[in-house]
Design a protein around this motif. Structure first.
Motif, mmCIF file in Angstrom:
data_model
loop_
_atom_site.group_PDB
_atom_site.id
_atom_site.type_symbol
_atom_site.label_atom_id
_atom_site.label_comp_id
_atom_site.label_asym_id
_atom_site.label_seq_id
_atom_site.Cartn_x
_atom_site.Cartn_y
_atom_site.Cartn_z
ATOM 1 N N ASN A 119 11.380 -15.000 -53.485
ATOM 2 C CA ASN A 119 10.132 -15.753 -53.632
ATOM 3 C C ASN A 119 10.245 -17.161 -53.079
ATOM 4 O O ASN A 119 9.267 -17.716 -52.582
ATOM 5 N N ALA A 120 11.443 -17.751 -53.159
ATOM 6 C CA ALA A 120 11.629 -19.077 -52.577
ATOM 7 C C ALA A 120 11.587 -19.024 -51.054
ATOM 8 O O ALA A 120 11.157 -19.984 -50.399
ATOM 9 N N ALA A 121 12.036 -17.897 -50.499
ATOM 10 C CA ALA A 121 12.105 -17.761 -49.042
ATOM 11 C C ALA A 121 10.772 -17.377 -48.417
ATOM 12 O O ALA A 121 10.600 -17.496 -47.206
ATOM 13 N N ASP A 122 9.828 -16.917 -49.214
ATOM 14 C CA ASP A 122 8.516 -16.546 -48.689
ATOM 15 C C ASP A 122 7.836 -17.771 -48.077
ATOM 16 O O ASP A 122 7.823 -18.855 -48.682
ATOM 17 N N SER A 123 7.267 -17.636 -46.887
ATOM 18 C CA SER A 123 6.713 -18.795 -46.174
ATOM 19 C C SER A 123 5.548 -19.434 -46.926
ATOM 20 O O SER A 123 5.433 -20.670 -46.981
ATOM 21 N N TRP A 124 4.676 -18.613 -47.515
ATOM 22 C CA TRP A 124 3.541 -19.139 -48.275
ATOM 23 C C TRP A 124 4.051 -19.933 -49.480
ATOM 24 O O TRP A 124 3.602 -21.051 -49.748
ATOM 25 N N ASN A 125 4.999 -19.348 -50.197
ATOM 26 C CA ASN A 125 5.546 -20.009 -51.377
ATOM 27 C C ASN A 125 6.260 -21.307 -51.011
ATOM 28 O O ASN A 125 6.123 -22.322 -51.696
ATOM 29 N N ALA A 126 7.019 -21.268 -49.928
ATOM 30 C CA ALA A 126 7.749 -22.459 -49.501
ATOM 31 C C ALA A 126 6.793 -23.588 -49.127
ATOM 32 O O ALA A 126 7.069 -24.769 -49.396
ATOM 33 N N THR A 127 5.663 -23.233 -48.538
ATOM 34 C CA THR A 127 4.656 -24.237 -48.184
ATOM 35 C C THR A 127 4.111 -24.917 -49.429
ATOM 36 O O THR A 127 3.916 -26.142 -49.465
ATOM 37 N N ILE A 128 3.850 -24.131 -50.466
ATOM 38 C CA ILE A 128 3.343 -24.690 -51.719
ATOM 39 C C ILE A 128 4.364 -25.631 -52.344
ATOM 40 O O ILE A 128 4.027 -26.741 -52.783
ATOM 41 N N LEU A 129 5.615 -25.204 -52.384
ATOM 42 C CA LEU A 129 6.660 -26.039 -52.971
ATOM 43 C C LEU A 129 6.801 -27.359 -52.213
ATOM 44 O O LEU A 129 6.921 -28.436 -52.819
ATOM 45 N N LEU A 130 6.784 -27.271 -50.897
ATOM 46 C CA LEU A 130 6.934 -28.472 -50.074
ATOM 47 C C LEU A 130 5.728 -29.395 -50.239
ATOM 48 O O LEU A 130 5.871 -30.627 -50.315
ATOM 49 N N PHE A 131 4.548 -28.819 -50.315
ATOM 50 C CA PHE A 131 3.333 -29.610 -50.521
ATOM 51 C C PHE A 131 3.431 -30.431 -51.807
ATOM 52 O O PHE A 131 3.115 -31.627 -51.829
#
Length: 559
Positions: free
Chosen positions: A93-105
């Motif tokens: 889940n951390a590696a998923d691109s959508w999820n990573a975008t949310i975390l970075l945001f």
């Protein structure tokens, strides 16, 4: 008794794990079809997480154990292999691109908040308006208004509005209980329904995960936008704060607190222990505080994000602006906006000679640190959602509840359940993480409009968190407003229950098919009626008459 209180959580946790393996072993022996039909065992991951939230009040640990329970079932009842599978879920889940975008945001927006505080822009923005406030009523309305303006993050809202309004509220003889209530009631309720905020990534992420693989045609962001008018608790809570400020009426413990401050000048109750009013975010000294240092980065964040949504949703090839926004890659656009806002802020502050680049990087990191726990909870939420999906929790709940819960009652039931969970655990995000993956397929199966069901979960989670004494936002409101924490809690709860009661009636009406365009104005009228009724009863009981004394500013001594 001391030893029991010290070790009861450990004993309860041990008993829970023991019962889990006993029950799972019996069920496994009884069910030969191990494939993808786990029956009642599919409920164990969310149930364990919820139970542990109640017992330990530690949402992150509870979610992790819930993931482990589901992973252990799926791996073939090997607890050690369950640990490795749990870590696998988290990594995936951390590696998923959508999820990573949310975390970075979330991290970037937190950093932006740190930069704005460093420059003194937030303080200058608030002070430029509050210097013109002359009455307690005006102070309350202004604090409410700025609670709406600082929409992008509930923590930033509490820190900025609470810190900025303490001095002026004391000067205007507004009780610290009232200030902390206004700060609290305009933090999470505002951030949870704002078009752009640190909450939106979390909420849209949960919605997107829940509808994946379903026949839902709407995008997660579009579902969120359509849920806003149904966010009855958040809306009614905000209206109640404004009505109290404009009318000058209060009830319950808050009336006594306001009367005390107006007549004696004591902003605290006797024996109160106010929490520290300081913020962990640094502000440079001896720099000219300019309002534009806050306005320009926030306008850039909103403007670039809206452009990014239009662009990723089709831009000029889209049928309309609304159509483009509905089909946008919202998280990518929000990340663009946040990133460019940070760059613009750094350039602005550097040109003005506000601190060194090292100062700005430290401020950015301090702001980003505020988002660590939230992002860890979010990552755990995605992981337990993946477990529930693989183990078949949603289909089991749907089949079990089809003949039990009617479409009319479902929104109200969702709202009340989330009230209880978030109040007991002190977290709205953790409650959303547990409830959304189950509620969405249930709503689809029963024919309940998805925006209505989503709103019941989101705003229901806000309600319990809003008045919970162990909630981080409640504690931060007390802290930044400089209020005694339990005085804040006990004066705020009657107001939270009032808005919640009206929301319950609104969800019953919405579940029966009544238009939200009719429900909202009727609900607002009811909020006003209840305020007048409760304040009249409280005033008569306490021997107080309205309006409360409104002292002149020059007569008031600094507290």
């Amino acid at each position: 008794m001391y030893h029991w209180n010290k070790y009861k959580n450990i004993l309860l946790l041990t008993l829970l794990i023991f019962m889990f393996f006993i029950l799972s072993g019996i069920a496994w022996a009884a069910e030969e079809e191990v494939a993808k039909n786990y029956g009642f065992l599919s409920l164990l991951p969310p149930l364990v997480a919820i139970t542990l939230c109640f017992i330990t009040k530690q949402v992150l640990a509870s979610l992790f154990i819930g993931i482990w329970v589901g992973a252990t079932i799926l791996i073939g009842w090997n607890p050690l292999s369950g640990v490795t599978k749990t870590l696998g879920y988290i990594v995936e889940n951390a590696a998923d691109s959508w999820n990573a975008t949310i975390l970075l945001f979330d991290f970037v927006v937190g950093g932006l908040i740190g930069l704005i505080c460093l420059s003194g822009g937030a303080q200058a923005f608030v002070k430029s308006v509050t210097n013109k406030v002359k009455t307690s009523r005006g102070g309350q309305v202004t604090a409410w208004l700025f609670g709406l303006i600082i929409f992008f993050d509930d923590y930033a809202n509490s820190a900025i509005v609470g810190n900025a309004f303490r001095a002026v509220s004391d000067k205007l003889r507004m009780s610290r209980e009232k200030l902390s209530f206004i700060v609290d009631a305009t933090s999470a309720p505002v951030a949870s329904i704002a078009l752009i905020s640190t909450w939106i990534g979390y909420q849209v992420g949960l919605i997107g995960d829940a509808i994946e693989g379903t026949s839902v045609a709407m995008t997660p962001y579009s579902i969120f936008l359509h849920s806003i008018p149904y966010s009855f608790y958040s809306i009614f809570a905000l209206i109640l704060v404004l009505a109290i400020a404009l009318s000058g009426r209060d009830y319950g413990p808050m009336l006594k607190a306001e009367y005390r401050t107006r007549t004696t000048g004591k902003v605290f109750a006797d024996g109160a222990t106010p929490l520290s009013g300081g913020s962990q975010l640094r502000m440079l000294e001896n720099v000219p505080q300019k309002t534009m240092n806050m306005i320009v980065p926030l306008v850039a964040l909103v403007g670039i994000s809206m452009f990014g949504m239009w662009w990723t949703g089709g831009g000029t090839s889209a049928e309309s602006f609304i159509a483009a926004i509905s089909n946008a890659d919202a998280m990518t656009a929000l990340l663009w906006g946040a990133f460019f806002a940070v760059i613009i802020a750094i350039i602005m502050y550097k040109v003005q000679g506000i601190g060194t680049l090292a100062d700005m990087m430290d401020a950015f990191i301090d702001g980003a640190k505020m988002m660590v726990l939230a992002n860890l909870i979010l990552l755990s939420a995605w992981s337990i959602g993946a477990v529930c999906d693989e183990i078949g929790t949603a289909p089991y709940v749907v089949n079990a509840a089809k003949g039990v819960i009617s479409p009319l009652l479902l929104p109200m039931v969702m709202f009340l359940i989330c009230n209880l969970i978030s109040f007991a655990t002190g977290t709205s995000w953790g409650t959303m993480a547990i409830a959304v993956p189950i509620a969405v397929p249930l709503a689809l199966a029963l024919g309940v409009p998805l925006p209505l069901a989503i709103s019941a979960i989101l705003t229901g989670s806000v309600m319990g968190d809003h008045c919970s004494p162990i909630s981080d936002t409640t504690i931060m409101s007390s802290m930044f407003s400089g209020s005694d924490h339990m005085d804040h809690v006990k004066t705020q709860i009657p107001y939270a229950f009032t808005a919640s009661g009206v929301a319950v009636l609104a969800y019953l009406a919405a579940g029966s098919g009544i238009s939200v365009g009719l429900i909202l104005p009727l609900g607002i009228i009811l909020v006003g009626i209840l305020l007048y009724l409760f304040s009249s009863i409280s005033a008569k009981s306490a021997g107080i008459s309205f309006p409360l004394p409104e002292p002149k500013i020059e007569e008031v001594k600094e507290v």
